[in-house]
Scaffold this active site. Structure first.
Site, PDB file in Angstrom:
ATOM      1  N   SER A 130      14.146  38.156  10.829  1.00 46.22           N
ATOM      2  CA  SER A 130      13.391  39.416  10.769  1.00 46.22           C
ATOM      3  C   SER A 130      12.231  39.301  11.746  1.00 46.22           C
ATOM      4  O   SER A 130      11.833  38.184  12.113  1.00 46.22           O
ATOM      5  CB  SER A 130      12.833  39.599   9.346  1.00 46.22           C
ATOM      6  N   TYR A 143       7.819  37.036   1.798  1.00 44.67           N
ATOM      7  CA  TYR A 143       8.970  37.343   2.652  1.00 44.67           C
ATOM      8  C   TYR A 143       8.745  36.754   4.045  1.00 44.67           C
ATOM      9  O   TYR A 143       9.634  36.107   4.611  1.00 44.67           O
ATOM     10  CB  TYR A 143       9.170  38.858   2.719  1.00 44.67           C
TER      11      TYR A 143
HETATM   12  P1  NDP Z   1      20.865  44.304   1.636  1.00 51.87           P
HETATM   13  O1  NDP Z   1      20.004  44.159   0.430  1.00 51.87           O
HETATM   14  O2  NDP Z   1      21.548  45.603   1.895  1.00 51.87           O
HETATM   15  O3  NDP Z   1      21.982  43.172   1.624  1.00 51.87           O
HETATM   16  C1  NDP Z   1      21.741  41.865   1.237  1.00 51.87           C
HETATM   17  C2  NDP Z   1      23.068  41.148   1.110  1.00 51.87           C
HETATM   18  O4  NDP Z   1      22.825  39.793   0.707  1.00 51.87           O
HETATM   19  C3  NDP Z   1      23.963  41.764   0.042  1.00 51.87           C
HETATM   20  O5  NDP Z   1      25.285  41.822   0.540  1.00 51.87           O
HETATM   21  C4  NDP Z   1      23.883  40.787  -1.121  1.00 51.87           C
HETATM   22  O6  NDP Z   1      25.121  40.789  -1.804  1.00 51.87           O
HETATM   23  C5  NDP Z   1      23.679  39.465  -0.375  1.00 51.87           C
HETATM   24  N1  NDP Z   1      23.067  38.447  -1.206  1.00 51.87           N
HETATM   25  C6  NDP Z   1      21.846  38.496  -1.798  1.00 51.87           C
HETATM   26  N2  NDP Z   1      21.642  37.393  -2.523  1.00 51.87           N
HETATM   27  C7  NDP Z   1      22.769  36.624  -2.383  1.00 51.87           C
HETATM   28  C8  NDP Z   1      23.177  35.372  -2.906  1.00 51.87           C
HETATM   29  N3  NDP Z   1      22.384  34.671  -3.738  1.00 51.87           N
HETATM   30  N4  NDP Z   1      24.380  34.876  -2.562  1.00 51.87           N
HETATM   31  C9  NDP Z   1      25.198  35.581  -1.728  1.00 51.87           C
HETATM   32  N5  NDP Z   1      24.862  36.773  -1.206  1.00 51.87           N
HETATM   33  C10 NDP Z   1      23.665  37.279  -1.540  1.00 51.87           C
HETATM   34  O7  NDP Z   1      19.949  43.876   2.869  1.00 51.87           O
HETATM   35  P2  NDP Z   1      20.034  44.210   4.430  1.00 51.87           P
HETATM   36  O8  NDP Z   1      21.432  44.404   4.850  1.00 51.87           O
HETATM   37  O9  NDP Z   1      19.027  45.239   4.730  1.00 51.87           O
HETATM   38  O10 NDP Z   1      19.479  42.830   5.020  1.00 51.87           O
HETATM   39  C11 NDP Z   1      20.347  41.784   5.433  1.00 51.87           C
HETATM   40  C12 NDP Z   1      19.513  40.692   6.063  1.00 51.87           C
HETATM   41  O11 NDP Z   1      18.695  41.237   7.101  1.00 51.87           O
HETATM   42  C13 NDP Z   1      18.555  39.986   5.109  1.00 51.87           C
HETATM   43  O12 NDP Z   1      18.478  38.626   5.427  1.00 51.87           O
HETATM   44  C14 NDP Z   1      17.231  40.686   5.392  1.00 51.87           C
HETATM   45  O13 NDP Z   1      16.135  39.871   5.059  1.00 51.87           O
HETATM   46  C15 NDP Z   1      17.354  40.916   6.877  1.00 51.87           C
HETATM   47  N6  NDP Z   1      16.532  42.007   7.406  1.00 51.87           N
HETATM   48  C16 NDP Z   1      16.568  43.277   6.878  1.00 51.87           C
HETATM   49  C17 NDP Z   1      15.759  44.269   7.393  1.00 51.87           C
HETATM   50  C18 NDP Z   1      15.704  45.649   6.832  1.00 51.87           C
HETATM   51  O14 NDP Z   1      14.731  46.390   7.142  1.00 51.87           O
HETATM   52  N7  NDP Z   1      16.661  46.102   6.052  1.00 51.87           N
HETATM   53  C19 NDP Z   1      14.867  44.009   8.526  1.00 51.87           C
HETATM   54  C20 NDP Z   1      14.944  42.658   9.034  1.00 51.87           C
HETATM   55  C21 NDP Z   1      15.754  41.715   8.496  1.00 51.87           C
HETATM   56  P3  NDP Z   1      25.340  40.537  -3.374  1.00 51.87           P
HETATM   57  O15 NDP Z   1      24.200  41.179  -4.090  1.00 51.87           O
HETATM   58  O16 NDP Z   1      26.667  41.192  -3.626  1.00 51.87           O
HETATM   59  O17 NDP Z   1      25.402  39.056  -3.516  1.00 51.87           O
END
Ligand code: NDP
Length: 249
Positions: A130, A143
């Protein structure tokens, strides 16, 4: 077939878009997350293989890696934020959850798949951090700290693998409007989650970031993008966000 690509956090947002994108590019995609229903839908629509893995659970990651026979690309995407409290008021448990998934989860999956990435003769590790990995903001302490650590992991790995044919790439997005990120961060408060993006003319979408991942992965194997920082046009810097229209008409 372009090879096997493992994408973590593929049940929503950036991970799901990346899994779809890499499947389109001809990769044999292995989509990883905890929610089976969402993974099944992705599998039906893209032909991706799926695996339920909790990356915060060492045994779950170990079992997953043991069943996998190849991995050419690993996209460490699973992660997220918990809470938006000040350092003075944040709960240590929230910081633990953020470190557990963003830092230790990424560490576990990378360690477990590294033998396969090395065995293929040309692997690629992409980690989605990020812009919080290098800038801090009020209410973002836990974060940012976790993303700084994830960035350190990625950079250290690149240095340690120098001399081997494994690329280590970091994709650092700014504001991305995904279905669940802000909602999860703000503990389900839909109104506050919507306010994050209020008036912002075209925040990045999950597809935009997936495009960046695909671009970095698609370059020749000797070309390593160390860090790709991508923001929406409306966000010139972490603390410089324009709310209002950008274009006429
Ligand atoms: P989402 O919340 O939409 O997706 C997060 C994903 O991570 C889900 O598929 C969830 O699936 C999975 N996940 C969470 N915990 C676990 C776990 N313990 N084991 C396996 N899978 C896990 O987030 P985004 O798509 O927005 O973000 C994706 C990445 O990008 C993250 O790392 C975030 O920090 C980063 N990011 C996001 C930004 C934003 O503004 N949205 C900006 C910059 C970076 P499930 O719950 O099914 O396990």
């Amino acid at each position: 077939m372009a090879g096997t690509a493992v994408v973590t956090g593929a049940s929503s947002g950036i991970g799901e878009a990346t899994a779809r994108r890499l499947a389109k590019e001809g990769y044999d995609v292995v989509a990883v997350a905890r929610r089976a229903d969402r993974l099944s839908r992705l599998a039906e629509e893209t032909g991706a293989r799926t695996c339920r893995v909790d990356i915060t659970d060492a045994e779950s990651v170990r079992r997953f890696a043991a069943e996998l026979d190849s991995c050419d690309v690993l996209v460490n995407n699973a992660g997220g934020a918990v809470g938006a409290d000040t350092v003075a008021e944040a709960a240590a448990a929230d910081w633990e959850r953020m470190f557990s998934v963003n830092v230790l989860g990424t560490l576990r999956v990378t360690q477990a798949l590294l033998p396969l990435l090395r065995a293929g003769g040309g692997g690629t590790v992409v980690t989605v951090t990020s812009t919080a990995a290098f800038t801090n903001y009020a209410g973002g302490g836990g974060y940012s700290a976790a993303k700084h650590a994830e960035h350190a992991l990625s950079e250290t790995l690149r240095v340690e693998l120098c001399g081997e044919p494994v690329r280590v790439i970091e994709v650092a997005p700014g504001m991305v409007r995904t279905e669940e990120f802000a909602l999860n961060r703000l503990r389900g408060d839909a109104e506050r989650a919507a306010a994050v993006y209020e008036g912002v003319d075209r925040p990045l979408t999950a597809d935009d970031v997936a495009e960046c991942v695909a671009l970095a992965v698609g370059l020749p194997q000797h070309v390593n993008i160390d860090q790709l920082v991508v923001r929406p046009l409306a966000q010139a810097a972490q603390h410089q966000l324009h709310r209002g229209p950008l274009f006429n008409g």
